[in-house]
Scaffold this motif. Structure first.
Motif, PDB file in Angstrom:
ATOM      1  N   ALA A   7       0.842  -1.200   0.000  1.00 23.40           N
ATOM      2  CA  ALA A   7       0.000   0.000   0.000  1.00 23.40           C
ATOM      3  C   ALA A   7       0.872   1.242   0.000  1.00 23.40           C
ATOM      4  O   ALA A   7       1.954   1.250   0.594  1.00 23.40           O
ATOM      5  CB  ALA A   7      -0.893   0.022   1.243  1.00 23.40           C
ATOM      6  N   GLY A   8       0.391   2.302  -0.642  1.00 25.99           N
ATOM      7  CA  GLY A   8       1.009   3.609  -0.489  1.00 25.99           C
ATOM      8  C   GLY A   8       0.450   4.243   0.783  1.00 25.99           C
ATOM      9  O   GLY A   8      -0.670   3.939   1.183  1.00 25.99           O
ATOM     10  N   GLN A   9       1.227   5.140   1.397  1.00 26.34           N
ATOM     11  CA  GLN A   9       0.739   5.805   2.624  1.00 26.34           C
ATOM     12  C   GLN A   9      -0.070   7.058   2.306  1.00 26.34           C
ATOM     13  O   GLN A   9      -0.723   7.631   3.175  1.00 26.34           O
ATOM     14  CB  GLN A   9       1.910   6.203   3.515  1.00 26.34           C
ATOM     15  CG  GLN A   9       2.683   5.043   4.077  1.00 26.34           C
ATOM     16  CD  GLN A   9       3.840   5.522   4.950  1.00 26.34           C
ATOM     17  OE1 GLN A   9       3.923   6.685   5.325  1.00 26.34           O
ATOM     18  NE2 GLN A   9       4.743   4.611   5.253  1.00 26.34           N
ATOM     19  N   ASN A  10       0.019   7.485   1.043  1.00 22.86           N
ATOM     20  CA  ASN A  10      -0.641   8.722   0.622  1.00 22.86           C
ATOM     21  C   ASN A  10      -0.554   8.749  -0.894  1.00 22.86           C
ATOM     22  O   ASN A  10       0.203   7.976  -1.494  1.00 22.86           O
ATOM     23  CB  ASN A  10       0.096   9.921   1.222  1.00 22.86           C
ATOM     24  CG  ASN A  10      -0.520  11.250   0.821  1.00 22.86           C
ATOM     25  OD1 ASN A  10      -1.738  11.361   0.663  1.00 22.86           O
ATOM     26  ND2 ASN A  10       0.313  12.268   0.647  1.00 22.86           N
ATOM     27  N   VAL A  11      -1.291   9.640  -1.524  1.00 19.99           N
ATOM     28  CA  VAL A  11      -1.245   9.769  -2.979  1.00 19.99           C
ATOM     29  C   VAL A  11      -1.796  11.124  -3.367  1.00 19.99           C
ATOM     30  O   VAL A  11      -2.512  11.756  -2.574  1.00 19.99           O
ATOM     31  CB  VAL A  11      -2.061   8.619  -3.641  1.00 19.99           C
ATOM     32  CG1 VAL A  11      -3.575   8.876  -3.561  1.00 19.99           C
ATOM     33  CG2 VAL A  11      -1.624   8.367  -5.067  1.00 19.99           C
ATOM     34  N   HIS A  12      -1.463  11.573  -4.564  1.00 19.43           N
ATOM     35  CA  HIS A  12      -2.065  12.807  -5.084  1.00 19.43           C
ATOM     36  C   HIS A  12      -3.302  12.441  -5.904  1.00 19.43           C
ATOM     37  O   HIS A  12      -3.346  11.369  -6.498  1.00 19.43           O
ATOM     38  CB  HIS A  12      -1.048  13.554  -5.948  1.00 19.43           C
ATOM     39  CG  HIS A  12      -1.439  14.983  -6.197  1.00 19.43           C
ATOM     40  ND1 HIS A  12      -2.330  15.339  -7.178  1.00 19.43           N
ATOM     41  CD2 HIS A  12      -1.094  16.120  -5.559  1.00 19.43           C
ATOM     42  CE1 HIS A  12      -2.506  16.653  -7.136  1.00 19.43           C
ATOM     43  NE2 HIS A  12      -1.766  17.156  -6.164  1.00 19.43           N
ATOM     44  N   ALA A  13      -4.284  13.326  -5.919  1.00 24.03           N
ATOM     45  CA  ALA A  13      -5.539  13.003  -6.613  1.00 24.03           C
ATOM     46  C   ALA A  13      -5.441  13.143  -8.134  1.00 24.03           C
ATOM     47  O   ALA A  13      -6.213  12.532  -8.870  1.00 24.03           O
ATOM     48  CB  ALA A  13      -6.659  13.896  -6.084  1.00 24.03           C
TER      49      ALA A  13
ATOM     50  N   GLU B 258      -2.690  11.885  10.442  1.00 20.39           N
ATOM     51  CA  GLU B 258      -1.472  12.706  10.391  1.00 20.39           C
ATOM     52  C   GLU B 258      -1.467  13.575   9.135  1.00 20.39           C
ATOM     53  O   GLU B 258      -0.982  14.711   9.151  1.00 20.39           O
ATOM     54  CB  GLU B 258      -0.228  11.805  10.476  1.00 20.39           C
ATOM     55  CG  GLU B 258      -0.008  11.326  11.904  1.00 20.39           C
ATOM     56  CD  GLU B 258       0.634   9.965  12.042  1.00 20.39           C
ATOM     57  OE1 GLU B 258       1.290   9.494  11.098  1.00 20.39           O
ATOM     58  OE2 GLU B 258       0.477   9.357  13.130  1.00 20.39           O
ATOM     59  N   ARG B 259      -2.002  13.044   8.044  1.00 20.03           N
ATOM     60  CA  ARG B 259      -2.134  13.858   6.819  1.00 20.03           C
ATOM     61  C   ARG B 259      -3.137  14.994   7.063  1.00 20.03           C
ATOM     62  O   ARG B 259      -2.931  16.122   6.629  1.00 20.03           O
ATOM     63  CB  ARG B 259      -2.638  13.021   5.632  1.00 20.03           C
ATOM     64  CG  ARG B 259      -1.786  11.854   5.204  1.00 20.03           C
ATOM     65  CD  ARG B 259      -0.444  12.210   4.653  1.00 20.03           C
ATOM     66  NE  ARG B 259      -0.417  13.384   3.839  1.00 20.03           N
ATOM     67  CZ  ARG B 259       0.720  14.021   3.500  1.00 20.03           C
ATOM     68  NH1 ARG B 259       1.897  13.571   3.908  1.00 20.03           N
ATOM     69  NH2 ARG B 259       0.677  15.090   2.747  1.00 20.03           N
ATOM     70  N   ARG B 260      -4.201  14.683   7.763  1.00 18.66           N
ATOM     71  CA  ARG B 260      -5.227  15.706   8.001  1.00 18.66           C
ATOM     72  C   ARG B 260      -4.695  16.774   8.954  1.00 18.66           C
ATOM     73  O   ARG B 260      -4.825  17.965   8.709  1.00 18.66           O
ATOM     74  CB  ARG B 260      -6.483  15.070   8.612  1.00 18.66           C
ATOM     75  CG  ARG B 260      -7.227  14.100   7.678  1.00 18.66           C
ATOM     76  CD  ARG B 260      -8.398  13.486   8.421  1.00 18.66           C
ATOM     77  NE  ARG B 260      -9.062  12.403   7.728  1.00 18.66           N
ATOM     78  CZ  ARG B 260     -10.210  12.526   7.058  1.00 18.66           C
ATOM     79  NH1 ARG B 260     -10.798  13.687   6.954  1.00 18.66           N
ATOM     80  NH2 ARG B 260     -10.776  11.473   6.490  1.00 18.66           N
ATOM     81  N   GLN B 261      -4.054  16.325  10.051  1.00 14.43           N
ATOM     82  CA  GLN B 261      -3.663  17.281  11.093  1.00 14.43           C
ATOM     83  C   GLN B 261      -2.368  18.016  10.787  1.00 14.43           C
ATOM     84  O   GLN B 261      -2.241  19.199  11.080  1.00 14.43           O
ATOM     85  CB  GLN B 261      -3.501  16.545  12.416  1.00 14.43           C
ATOM     86  CG  GLN B 261      -4.826  16.022  12.960  1.00 14.43           C
ATOM     87  CD  GLN B 261      -4.769  15.794  14.453  1.00 14.43           C
ATOM     88  OE1 GLN B 261      -3.878  15.085  14.920  1.00 14.43           O
ATOM     89  NE2 GLN B 261      -5.691  16.368  15.198  1.00 14.43           N
ATOM     90  N   LEU B 262      -1.379  17.305  10.231  1.00 15.62           N
ATOM     91  CA  LEU B 262      -0.060  17.920  10.037  1.00 15.62           C
ATOM     92  C   LEU B 262       0.098  18.523   8.649  1.00 15.62           C
ATOM     93  O   LEU B 262       0.945  19.372   8.431  1.00 15.62           O
ATOM     94  CB  LEU B 262       1.055  16.888  10.267  1.00 15.62           C
ATOM     95  CG  LEU B 262       1.041  16.159  11.613  1.00 15.62           C
ATOM     96  CD1 LEU B 262       2.102  15.079  11.657  1.00 15.62           C
ATOM     97  CD2 LEU B 262       1.278  17.152  12.746  1.00 15.62           C
TER      98      LEU B 262
ATOM     99  N   ASN C 141     -11.611  17.156   4.308  1.00 13.43           N
ATOM    100  CA  ASN C 141     -12.541  16.105   3.883  1.00 13.43           C
ATOM    101  C   ASN C 141     -12.735  16.128   2.367  1.00 13.43           C
ATOM    102  O   ASN C 141     -12.862  15.081   1.739  1.00 13.43           O
ATOM    103  CB  ASN C 141     -13.902  16.292   4.566  1.00 13.43           C
ATOM    104  CG  ASN C 141     -13.860  15.852   6.026  1.00 13.43           C
ATOM    105  OD1 ASN C 141     -13.041  15.026   6.418  1.00 13.43           O
ATOM    106  ND2 ASN C 141     -14.761  16.404   6.829  1.00 13.43           N
ATOM    107  N   GLU C 142     -12.741  17.323   1.787  1.00 10.55           N
ATOM    108  CA  GLU C 142     -12.961  17.452   0.340  1.00 10.55           C
ATOM    109  C   GLU C 142     -11.787  16.864  -0.443  1.00 10.55           C
ATOM    110  O   GLU C 142     -11.966  16.155  -1.430  1.00 10.55           O
ATOM    111  CB  GLU C 142     -13.151  18.928  -0.060  1.00 10.55           C
ATOM    112  CG  GLU C 142     -14.470  19.535   0.385  1.00 10.55           C
ATOM    113  CD  GLU C 142     -14.602  19.708   1.907  1.00 10.55           C
ATOM    114  OE1 GLU C 142     -13.566  19.876   2.601  1.00 10.55           O
ATOM    115  OE2 GLU C 142     -15.746  19.649   2.412  1.00 10.55           O
TER     116      GLU C 142
END
Ligand code: PGA
Length: 257
Positions: free
Chosen positions: A62-68, A97-101, A106-107
């Motif tokens: 899995a990736g930990q994050n991605v760009h849309a 952590e992505r949301r807070q830091l 949400n969007e």
């Protein structure tokens, strides 16, 4: 009916050599394992090497994050097709952590979820409340807001590809785990919200618990009817302890307690 899914979120830990050693040890440990899906989310830099290392094992990446966006002038970002290219089947989206830091809203999370599904990968969508929100009695309101925005663009036909992760922020990296009852209460809420959107398909969507999951508490958390897996941070960095969590159906022993 739902195959449990245990995922390791290594966050910003492990260089390539360390990741390869872990995968080698874990693949020996789980070679006869059945009935549970095992996922590793290493830093991006280890994915290429791990793709080869896990190719003939049951381990998924899995990736930990991605760009849309599919591509473009986004310095420092990684696209979904790049993750697919290095063997990812899953992508963690909207981790707290992505949301807070890093200010993910949400969007933005919703756009990522839609893009990941469109590309044929599976999002692990993280939701969860802060301590302040819980103490103010706003847990369900926060979950509702996160879920309704993130799931807005998801068609019922895509919903089985989704994995949810309920991660109360006050339990992440703190050693303070939600009690099994409290986790179940939140998971039940998430399941009911999924039913509202996707009808009976919701019964096929896996909901992981995350937040200080350890060998000593995996058994009681996983015994809850709506807890279908775990997203594990700290305790996933050591293969022995991650393996003990994968064997969640064994009650904790003196060694793991
Ligand atoms: P933790 O992290 O297990 O270290 O609490 C979980 C997560 O952030 O996914």
């Amino acid at each position: 009916m739902r195959v449990p899914i245990i995922a390791a979120n290594w966050k910003m830990h492990k260089r390539v050599g360390e990741a390869l050693r872990f995968a080698e040890q874990l693949s020996v440990m789980i070679q006869d394992l059945e009935g549970v899906e095992v996922v590793l989310a290493p830093p991006f830099t280890a994915l290429g090497a791990l793709k080869e290392a896990v190719a003939s094992t049951p381990i998924e990446l899995a990736g930990q994050n991605v760009h849309a966006e599919p591509e473009g002038a986004f310095t420092g970002e990684i696209s979904i097709s790049m993750l697919a290219d290095v063997g990812c089947r899953y992508v963690i989206v909207g981790h707290s952590e992505r949301r807070q830091l890093f200010g993910e809203t949400n969007e933005l999370v919703a756009r990522k979820v839609a893009a990941v599904l469109k590309a044929g990968l599976r999002p692990i969508l993280c939701v969860g409340e802060t301590l302040e929100q819980r103490e103010a009695g706003r847990t369900f309101e926060v979950l509702e807001e996160q879920l309704s925005t993130a799931l807005d663009g998801v068609a019922e036909t895509q919903a089985t590809e989704l994995v949810l992760a309920y991660e109360p922020i006050w339990a992440i990296g703190t050693g303070r785990t939600a009690t099994p009852e409290l986790a179940q209460e939140a998971h039940k809420f998430v399941r009911e919200r999924l039913r509202k959107g996707f009808g009976t398909t919701a019964d096929r969507i896996r909901i992981q618990y995350g937040g200080s999951v350890k060998p000593s508490n995996a058994y009681s958390l996983m015994a809850q009817p709506d807890v279908d897996g775990a997203l594990v941070g700290g305790a996933s960095l050591d293969p022995e302890s991650f393996y003990a969590i994968i064997q969640f159906d064994r009650p904790p022993t003196e060694e793991t307690a």
